[in-house]
Design an enzyme around this catalytic site. Structure first.
Site, short mmCIF file in Angstrom:
data_model
loop_
_atom_site.label_atom_id
_atom_site.label_comp_id
_atom_site.label_asym_id
_atom_site.label_seq_id
_atom_site.Cartn_x
_atom_site.Cartn_y
_atom_site.Cartn_z
N ASP A 162 -2.02 -8.87 -9.57
CA ASP A 162 -3.23 -9.39 -9.20
C ASP A 162 -4.18 -9.01 -10.56
OD1 ASP A 162 -5.65 -10.67 -7.97
OD2 ASP A 162 -6.20 -8.61 -7.26
N GLU A 412 2.49 -0.57 -5.07
CA GLU A 412 2.80 -1.34 -3.69
C GLU A 412 4.09 -2.09 -3.65
OE1 GLU A 412 -0.58 -3.77 -2.97
OE2 GLU A 412 -1.80 -2.29 -2.31
N TYR A 467 -7.07 -1.49 2.77
CA TYR A 467 -8.21 -2.60 2.77
C TYR A 467 -8.61 -3.00 4.40
CZ TYR A 467 -7.59 -2.94 -2.29
OH TYR A 467 -7.46 -2.53 -3.64
N GLU A 503 -6.57 2.98 -3.79
CA GLU A 503 -7.44 1.92 -3.59
C GLU A 503 -8.06 1.55 -1.99
OE1 GLU A 503 -5.43 -1.82 -4.96
OE2 GLU A 503 -4.25 -0.55 -6.42
C1 BDP Z 1 -3.96 -4.30 -4.26
C2 BDP Z 1 -3.18 -4.18 -5.34
C3 BDP Z 1 -4.31 -4.56 -6.57
C4 BDP Z 1 -5.13 -5.70 -6.27
C5 BDP Z 1 -5.97 -5.33 -4.97
C6 BDP Z 1 -6.80 -6.40 -4.62
O1 BDP Z 1 -2.82 -2.97 -5.90
O2 BDP Z 1 -3.83 -4.88 -7.98
O3 BDP Z 1 -5.97 -6.01 -7.44
O4 BDP Z 1 -5.00 -5.03 -4.07
O5 BDP Z 1 -6.29 -7.29 -4.04
O6 BDP Z 1 -3.06 -4.56 -3.13
O7 BDP Z 1 -8.13 -6.55 -5.14
#
Ligand code: BDP
Length: 595
Positions: A162, A412, A467, A503
């Site tokens: 991404d 990931e 997330y 993240e």
């Molecule tokens: C994660 C990835 C990262 C993406 C992020 C996203 O590690 O590179 O930019 O999601 O979706 O899965 O913002």
């Protein structure tokens, strides 16, 4: 491979500036031997920089294939009797280099340095034509992977990561010298006993001479010295390198013959230890809590091109917000970044470019059936050996930086299959063999929870990206908080390891406000972070929080991206969103939370 430097015995010249440049949409440069004459239809393009955004040309921005760089190099008379080397700090993703008509080096892997020995090729007192063909294609055999597709509108690169596939000569190019008898490599490891520090040095040399080691403190005082290719320096009452305290010593290595210093190289060294004990991450024996970001090398106009002004500003913002650490997501960063982190005492998790090795993620997001990545999938032995090679090059480049406290093998990847274990075992083994002193890990994806992830037993630390509230439980922060806590508790109970959240975040359009904290608003991002922090503060095994991302960054266009990824806490031009102020309240020394 030691970095170029000016010393009493070495000369280093950066070849940065405007180079002749042309792109090669018809892929004819090789057959037409473009290295043997001035490039056709050349324009001037800056090095270092990504080539994509500098000119206002869509076809260049999205170009897939070869681009060509060229310039003249001048070799001083004074370099007679020296070794002469040409070094690229990075060429993304592969490069072929000629001096006049001679091919001198090829290199694969877009974020690590390589160099050619030109001693037998260059003539001091003359000039030569330097031509570089850089290619930005990716395949199932490369790290990271990608697929070139032929479309009616030309070639397109499909990536599985991404961020925008910026390419070109992203970092400095050097013409530099060493003496004929020279210091080839230096490895330092450090240890602490009470208030004393120990620096063990392994020096490899070529040619006649004995090794002398001199250690100076930041006031220029000689504090220790020794002799021999392998020896340990003891510093009584040492100033240790520690988070927030970039205490460095200057280690000068000399190659001495009789009373003559044949070669001399100075390396900054920080004395510190790193250790994982149970669920704690210890630096200098003290528990460390990571506060910071996954970042990107990404700026307006220059893309991934390194620039000291942007770097210093980004670190100034890290300091402003109270961050103590960063991850080089998702590739090795410019060495200048690590040097600067060393000086500032910023802790770094150093990551390879192994991102996108997971076909389940694309399938999962699109609701498609999961397909396997390894084993029956398209990623096999060639990719595996490219990763092992990259790990070797990364650790050889970065192992002397005190700021680097852990290697991240991949971001990931597929990690819940036996085939993923078979793929990654050699990578972990390579990292541990190259550096027994630092923890090794990889970054886990949501599709492989604690009871299904098969790679975690190979890692020293659990690093996970989550997330909740965004890709799942979208907009429902109560559910997000509940599900996050349940999952983190499961990790804590199944694996006796430190857990670092590498993240978490939400896309946020700067300037979009909402009373009820609706997704995409600044209020939503700030509240989502608050909810995550409340959970982290309730779980002892959590050793850190890295928000995704430090700043908005460029990606390929997609219906889930609004001119790039907007999960930045700062905008792409580095203005704070509401969440930045919220983080500053939490992270600044002496702030309420006390983390
Ligand atoms: C994660 C990835 C990262 C993406 C992020 C996203 O590690 O590179 O930019 O999601 O979706 O899965 O913002």
């Amino acid at each position: 491979m030691l970095r170029p430097q000016n010393s009493a015995t070495r000369d280093a010249r950066r070849l940065d500036g405007l180079w002749s440049f042309t792109h090669d949409p018809l892929s004819i440069g090789h057959t037409e031997h473009w290295w043997s004459a001035p490039l056709p239809d050349a324009v001037l393009l800056p090095v270092p920089s990504s080539f994509n955004d500098v000119l206002a040309q869509n076809d260049l921005r999205n170009h897939v294939g070869d681009v060509w760089y060229q310039r003249t190099i001048v070799v001083p008379f004074g370099w007679t009797d020296q070794r002469m080397l040409l070094r690229f700090d990075a060429a993304t993703h592969r490069a072929t280099v000629w001096i006049d008509d001679t091919l001198v080096i090829e290199h694969e892997g877009g974020y690590l340095p390589f160099e050619a020995d030109l001693t037998e090729i260059l003539e001091p007192g003359t000039s030569a034509r330097l031509t570089v063909c850089v290619n930005n294609e990716l395949s199932w055999a490369t790290i990271p992977p990608g697929v070139v597709e032929e479309t009616p509108n030309g070639r397109r690169l499909k990536t599985f990561h991404d961020f925008f596939n910026y390419a070109g000569l992203h970092r400095s190019v050097w013409l530099h010298t060493t003496p004929r008898a020279f210091i080839d490599d230096i490895r330092v490891t450090t240890d602490i006993d009470g208030r004393d520090g120990f620096i063990t040095c392994d020096v490899s040399t070529v040619g006649a001479g004995d090794v002398v080691l001199l250690l100076h403190d930041s006031d220029g005082q000689l504090v220790a010295q020794s002799e021999g290719n392998s020896s340990t320096l003891c510093v009584i009452y040492a100033q240790f390198w520690a988070p927030g305290q970039g205490n460095l010593y200057d280690l000068t290595v000399q190659l001495v013959e009789g009373s003559q210093v044949r070669d001399s190289y100075t390396l900054p060294v920080g004395i510190r230890t790193v250790e994982v004990r149970g669920s704690q991450f210890l630096i200098n024996g003290k528990p460390f809590y990571f506060k910071g970001f996954g970042m990107h090398e990404d700026h307006l106009v220059r893309g991934k091109g390194h620039d000291d002004a942007n770097m210093v500003h980004d670190f100034a913002l890290l300091e402003w917000i109270g961050a103590n650490s960063l991850r080089t997501s998702h590739y090795p960063y410019a060495e200048e970044v690590l040097d600067y982190a060393d000086r500032l005492g910023i802790v770094v998790i150093d990551e390879t470019a192994a991102v996108g090795l997971n076909l389940g993620v694309a399938g999962g997001l699109m609701g498609l059936p999961a397909s396997s990545t390894f084993g029956d999938g398209p990623v096999g032995a060639e990719s595996q050996s490219a990763l092992v090679q990259q790990i070797g090059e990364l650790i050889a480049r970065d192992r002397n930086h005190p700021s680097v406290v852990m290697w991240s093998i991949a971001n990931e990847p597929e990690s819940d299959t036996d085939a993923s274990v078979a793929y990654f075992e050699p990578a972990f083994a390579a990292a541990r063999a190259a550096d027994p002193t630092r923890p090794v890990g990889f970054v886990n994806v949501m599709l492989a929870p604690a009871d299904r992830c098969k790679l975690t037993p190979l890692a020293d630390v659990v690093m996970i990206n989550r997330y909740f509230g965004w890709y799942v439980d979208h907009g429902d922060l109560d559910a997000a908080e509940r599900n996050l806590e349940a999952e983190l508790r499961q990790w804590a109970s199944l694996h006796n390891k430190p857990i670092l959240i590498t993240e978490y975040g939400a896309d946020t359009i700067a300037g979009l406000h909402s009373i009820d904290a609706a997704p995409w608003s600044e209020e939503f991002q700030a509240e989502l972070l608050d909810r995550y922090h409340a959970v982290f503060d309730r779980i002892d095994e959590i050793v850190g929080e890295h928000v995704w991302n430090f700043a908005d960054f460029a990606t390929t266009a997609s219906f889930v991206r609004v001119e790039g990824n907007k999960k930045g806490v700062f905008t792409r031009d580095r203005r704070p969103k509401l969440a930045a102020h919220r983080l500053r309240d939490r992270w600044s020394p002496g702030a309420r939370s006390g983390i």
